[in-house]
Design a protein around this motif. Structure first.
Motif, PDB file in Angstrom:
ATOM      1  N   GLU A  12       0.828  -1.209   0.000  1.00 32.50           N
ATOM      2  CA  GLU A  12       0.000   0.000   0.000  1.00 32.50           C
ATOM      3  C   GLU A  12       0.859   1.255   0.000  1.00 32.50           C
ATOM      4  OE1 GLU A  12      -2.598  -0.373   3.310  1.00 32.50           O
ATOM      5  OE2 GLU A  12      -3.683  -2.092   2.478  1.00 32.50           O
ATOM      6  N   ALA A  13       1.937   1.247   0.795  1.00 35.83           N
ATOM      7  CA  ALA A  13       2.814   2.406   0.852  1.00 35.83           C
ATOM      8  C   ALA A  13       3.524   2.623  -0.485  1.00 35.83           C
ATOM      9  CB  ALA A  13       3.830   2.235   1.981  1.00 35.83           C
ATOM     10  N   LEU A  14       3.986   1.535  -1.100  1.00 34.69           N
ATOM     11  CA  LEU A  14       4.657   1.651  -2.388  1.00 34.69           C
ATOM     12  C   LEU A  14       3.699   2.127  -3.472  1.00 34.69           C
ATOM     13  CD1 LEU A  14       6.929  -1.531  -2.397  1.00 34.69           C
ATOM     14  CD2 LEU A  14       7.719   0.846  -2.463  1.00 34.69           C
ATOM     15  N   ARG A  15       2.489   1.578  -3.490  1.00 34.91           N
ATOM     16  CA  ARG A  15       1.528   1.978  -4.521  1.00 34.91           C
ATOM     17  C   ARG A  15       1.166   3.455  -4.396  1.00 34.91           C
ATOM     18  NH1 ARG A  15      -1.471  -2.811  -3.133  1.00 34.91           N
ATOM     19  NH2 ARG A  15      -0.873  -4.549  -4.472  1.00 34.91           N
ATOM     20  N   SER A  57       6.227  -8.041  -9.175  1.00 34.69           N
ATOM     21  CA  SER A  57       6.105  -9.203  -8.294  1.00 34.69           C
ATOM     22  C   SER A  57       5.968  -8.778  -6.837  1.00 34.69           C
ATOM     23  CB  SER A  57       7.320 -10.122  -8.462  1.00 34.69           C
ATOM     24  OG  SER A  57       8.483  -9.595  -7.840  1.00 34.69           O
ATOM     25  N   TRP A  58       6.572  -7.657  -6.468  1.00 36.09           N
ATOM     26  CA  TRP A  58       6.386  -7.138  -5.107  1.00 36.09           C
ATOM     27  C   TRP A  58       4.959  -6.640  -4.892  1.00 36.09           C
ATOM     28  CZ3 TRP A  58      11.173  -3.364  -5.120  1.00 36.09           C
ATOM     29  CH2 TRP A  58      12.363  -4.109  -5.087  1.00 36.09           C
ATOM     30  N   LEU A  59       4.374  -6.060  -5.935  1.00 33.87           N
ATOM     31  CA  LEU A  59       3.099  -5.362  -5.776  1.00 33.87           C
ATOM     32  C   LEU A  59       1.885  -6.186  -6.188  1.00 33.87           C
ATOM     33  CD1 LEU A  59       4.183  -1.807  -6.963  1.00 33.87           C
ATOM     34  CD2 LEU A  59       3.851  -2.638  -4.641  1.00 33.87           C
ATOM     35  N   ASP A  60       2.075  -7.419  -6.617  1.00 41.70           N
ATOM     36  CA  ASP A  60       0.949  -8.286  -6.965  1.00 41.70           C
ATOM     37  C   ASP A  60       0.057  -8.444  -5.734  1.00 41.70           C
ATOM     38  OD1 ASP A  60      -0.811 -10.346  -7.513  1.00 41.70           O
ATOM     39  OD2 ASP A  60       0.676 -11.614  -8.492  1.00 41.70           O
ATOM     40  N   PRO A  61      -1.222  -8.015  -5.784  1.00 42.78           N
ATOM     41  CA  PRO A  61      -2.078  -8.050  -4.599  1.00 42.78           C
ATOM     42  C   PRO A  61      -2.431  -9.450  -4.130  1.00 42.78           C
ATOM     43  CG  PRO A  61      -3.348  -7.401  -6.526  1.00 42.78           C
ATOM     44  CD  PRO A  61      -1.905  -7.411  -6.947  1.00 42.78           C
ATOM     45  N   GLU A  62      -2.318 -10.451  -5.012  1.00 43.09           N
ATOM     46  CA  GLU A  62      -2.690 -11.811  -4.635  1.00 43.09           C
ATOM     47  C   GLU A  62      -1.497 -12.686  -4.304  1.00 43.09           C
ATOM     48  OE1 GLU A  62      -5.691 -12.814  -4.054  1.00 43.09           O
ATOM     49  OE2 GLU A  62      -6.474 -10.850  -4.562  1.00 43.09           O
ATOM     50  N   GLN A  63      -0.444 -12.622  -5.101  1.00 43.13           N
ATOM     51  CA  GLN A  63       0.688 -13.511  -4.918  1.00 43.13           C
ATOM     52  C   GLN A  63       1.994 -12.729  -4.828  1.00 43.13           C
ATOM     53  OE1 GLN A  63       0.787 -17.057  -7.317  1.00 43.13           O
ATOM     54  NE2 GLN A  63      -1.414 -17.055  -7.626  1.00 43.13           N
ATOM     55  N   GLY A  64       1.908 -11.522  -4.291  1.00 42.17           N
ATOM     56  CA  GLY A  64       3.099 -10.706  -4.150  1.00 42.17           C
ATOM     57  C   GLY A  64       4.136 -11.363  -3.252  1.00 42.17           C
ATOM     58  N   ARG A  65       5.388 -11.151  -3.594  1.00 49.30           N
ATOM     59  CA  ARG A  65       6.507 -11.679  -2.806  1.00 49.30           C
ATOM     60  C   ARG A  65       7.238 -10.523  -2.133  1.00 49.30           C
ATOM     61  NH1 ARG A  65       7.641 -16.921  -3.754  1.00 49.30           N
ATOM     62  NH2 ARG A  65       6.582 -17.925  -5.518  1.00 49.30           N
ATOM     63  N   ALA A  66       7.492 -10.683  -0.868  1.00 47.65           N
ATOM     64  CA  ALA A  66       8.160  -9.620  -0.124  1.00 47.65           C
ATOM     65  C   ALA A  66       9.580  -9.430  -0.643  1.00 47.65           C
ATOM     66  CB  ALA A  66       8.194  -9.969   1.361  1.00 47.65           C
ATOM     67  N   PRO A  67       9.976  -8.204  -0.929  1.00 49.56           N
ATOM     68  CA  PRO A  67      11.366  -7.965  -1.338  1.00 49.56           C
ATOM     69  C   PRO A  67      12.304  -8.265  -0.179  1.00 49.56           C
ATOM     70  CG  PRO A  67      10.217  -5.889  -0.963  1.00 49.56           C
ATOM     71  CD  PRO A  67       9.185  -6.969  -0.879  1.00 49.56           C
ATOM     72  N   ARG A  68      13.392  -8.920  -0.475  1.00 50.44           N
ATOM     73  CA  ARG A  68      14.358  -9.259   0.571  1.00 50.44           C
ATOM     74  C   ARG A  68      15.425  -8.195   0.756  1.00 50.44           C
ATOM     75  NH1 ARG A  68      15.553 -15.705  -0.652  1.00 50.44           N
ATOM     76  NH2 ARG A  68      13.390 -16.426  -0.421  1.00 50.44           N
ATOM     77  N   ASP A  69      15.613  -7.389  -0.273  1.00 44.69           N
ATOM     78  CA  ASP A  69      16.696  -6.405  -0.265  1.00 44.69           C
ATOM     79  C   ASP A  69      16.126  -5.017   0.031  1.00 44.69           C
ATOM     80  OD1 ASP A  69      18.830  -4.728  -0.745  1.00 44.69           O
ATOM     81  OD2 ASP A  69      19.499  -5.784  -2.546  1.00 44.69           O
ATOM     82  N   ALA A  70      16.296  -4.551   1.261  1.00 42.06           N
ATOM     83  CA  ALA A  70      15.787  -3.233   1.636  1.00 42.06           C
ATOM     84  C   ALA A  70      16.477  -2.121   0.851  1.00 42.06           C
ATOM     85  CB  ALA A  70      15.971  -3.012   3.137  1.00 42.06           C
ATOM     86  N   ASP A  71      17.724  -2.369   0.413  1.00 44.62           N
ATOM     87  CA  ASP A  71      18.429  -1.363  -0.385  1.00 44.62           C
ATOM     88  C   ASP A  71      17.712  -1.126  -1.716  1.00 44.62           C
ATOM     89  OD1 ASP A  71      20.341  -1.098   1.557  1.00 44.62           O
ATOM     90  OD2 ASP A  71      21.792  -2.429   0.588  1.00 44.62           O
ATOM     91  N   GLN A  72      17.218  -2.210  -2.340  1.00 38.97           N
ATOM     92  CA  GLN A  72      16.497  -2.054  -3.597  1.00 38.97           C
ATOM     93  C   GLN A  72      15.207  -1.280  -3.399  1.00 38.97           C
ATOM     94  OE1 GLN A  72      15.912  -5.892  -5.510  1.00 38.97           O
ATOM     95  NE2 GLN A  72      17.570  -5.422  -6.932  1.00 38.97           N
ATOM     96  N   VAL A  73      14.489  -1.598  -2.325  1.00 42.83           N
ATOM     97  CA  VAL A  73      13.243  -0.887  -2.061  1.00 42.83           C
ATOM     98  C   VAL A  73      13.520   0.595  -1.844  1.00 42.83           C
ATOM     99  CG1 VAL A  73      11.302  -0.656  -0.468  1.00 42.83           C
ATOM    100  CG2 VAL A  73      12.098  -2.935  -1.140  1.00 42.83           C
TER     101      VAL A  73
END
Length: 266
Positions: A12-15, A57-73
């Protein structure tokens, strides 16, 4: 905080930041796609290798995967915040969101039962998938499944319509001569502008029957593109075509699950 609620908070924050950044870019006539954001992340040199597919893939509302790299986010946040002219973002806040979104040990990162919605998320589709949407393939000996794409004047008009549909949905039909590149133009525009929408291509048992069934299916969720290549095959002069047109009109009048975009070519 549980895995799914933590991931939802990050999404939600990213969107919200993406919407602000992209709206500001569009108002200046500048490219605003996720591919452009990923390109700027790479140019900044602080987020490693990031592409539009990973963002989706991070933002897919149904099958989104949490990003592991906080630097990328954080690198992506900086780009979208720069676009929006937003200087309020703080890394510690985003680091906490990423941390809370991580899977709990022993719990799957995404639902294993599959999505309840029709279609696939556009941002996860590859060039090979375009062939199933009836985009013309590259000639034999090409370097990929699709030939290089050369934008033409109608592309901007098509993108303007899709930007409006991103908020309200509706019906968009691209009309042109045979082998004019209509299907490819639709594919490029959808992939650039609607990466977190789903796309559903009704085909069987007949095209008109498949369209009627899809429009009545409760699994046709909001933010779905209904793909009607060669729309005349769905909306012919027979009784099936008339019923399909009536079903389209009825679905577009609904507001409870808007927006839905019916995108055709003919």
């Amino acid at each position: 905080m549980t895995t799914r609620s933590g991931l939802s908070a990050l999404q939600e924050a990213l969107r919200a930041l993406e919407r602000s950044g992209r709206a500001a870019r569009r108002s200046c006539g500048l490219p605003d796609s996720r591919s452009e954001a990923a390109r700027e992340v790479g140019k900044d040199g602080q987020g490693g290798r990031l592409d539009a597919r990973r963002i989706s893939s991070w933002l897919d509302p149904e099958q989104g995967r949490a990003p592991r790299d906080a630097d990328q986010v954080w690198a992506l946040v900086r780009v979208w915040a720069r676009w929006a002219g937003d200087r309020t973002q703080r890394r510690v806040y985003w680091n906490k969101l990423v941390e809370d979104a991580q899977p709990i040990k022993g719990e799957p990162a995404a639902r294993s039962a599959g999505s309840p919605w029709l279609g696939r998320v556009v941002g996860t589709l590859r060039d090979e998938d375009a062939l199933g949407l009836e985009v013309h393939p590259a000639i034999e000996g090409g370097t990929g499944p699709l030939p290089p794409y050369l934008p033409r004047p109608h592309d901007q008009a098509l993108r303007d319509e899709l930007r409006a549909a991103d908020e309200h949905g509706g019906l968009v039909v691209l009309v042109g001569g045979s082998s004019f590149g209509k299907t490819r133009a639709c594919w490029e525009a959808v992939r650039e502008l609607l990466p977190d929408w789903r796309l559903w291509h009704p085909l069987t048992p007949t095209r008109s029957e498949a369209l009627i069934a899809a429009l009545a299916d409760e699994r046709l969720g909001p933010r779905t593109v209904v793909w009607l290549n060669d729309a005349w095959q769905y909306l012919g002069i027979d009784a099936g075509g008339e019923r399909a047109a009536s079903a389209m009109h009825a679905r577009l009048q609904r507001r409870v699950d808007a927006p839905v975009l019916i995108l055709g070519s003919m």
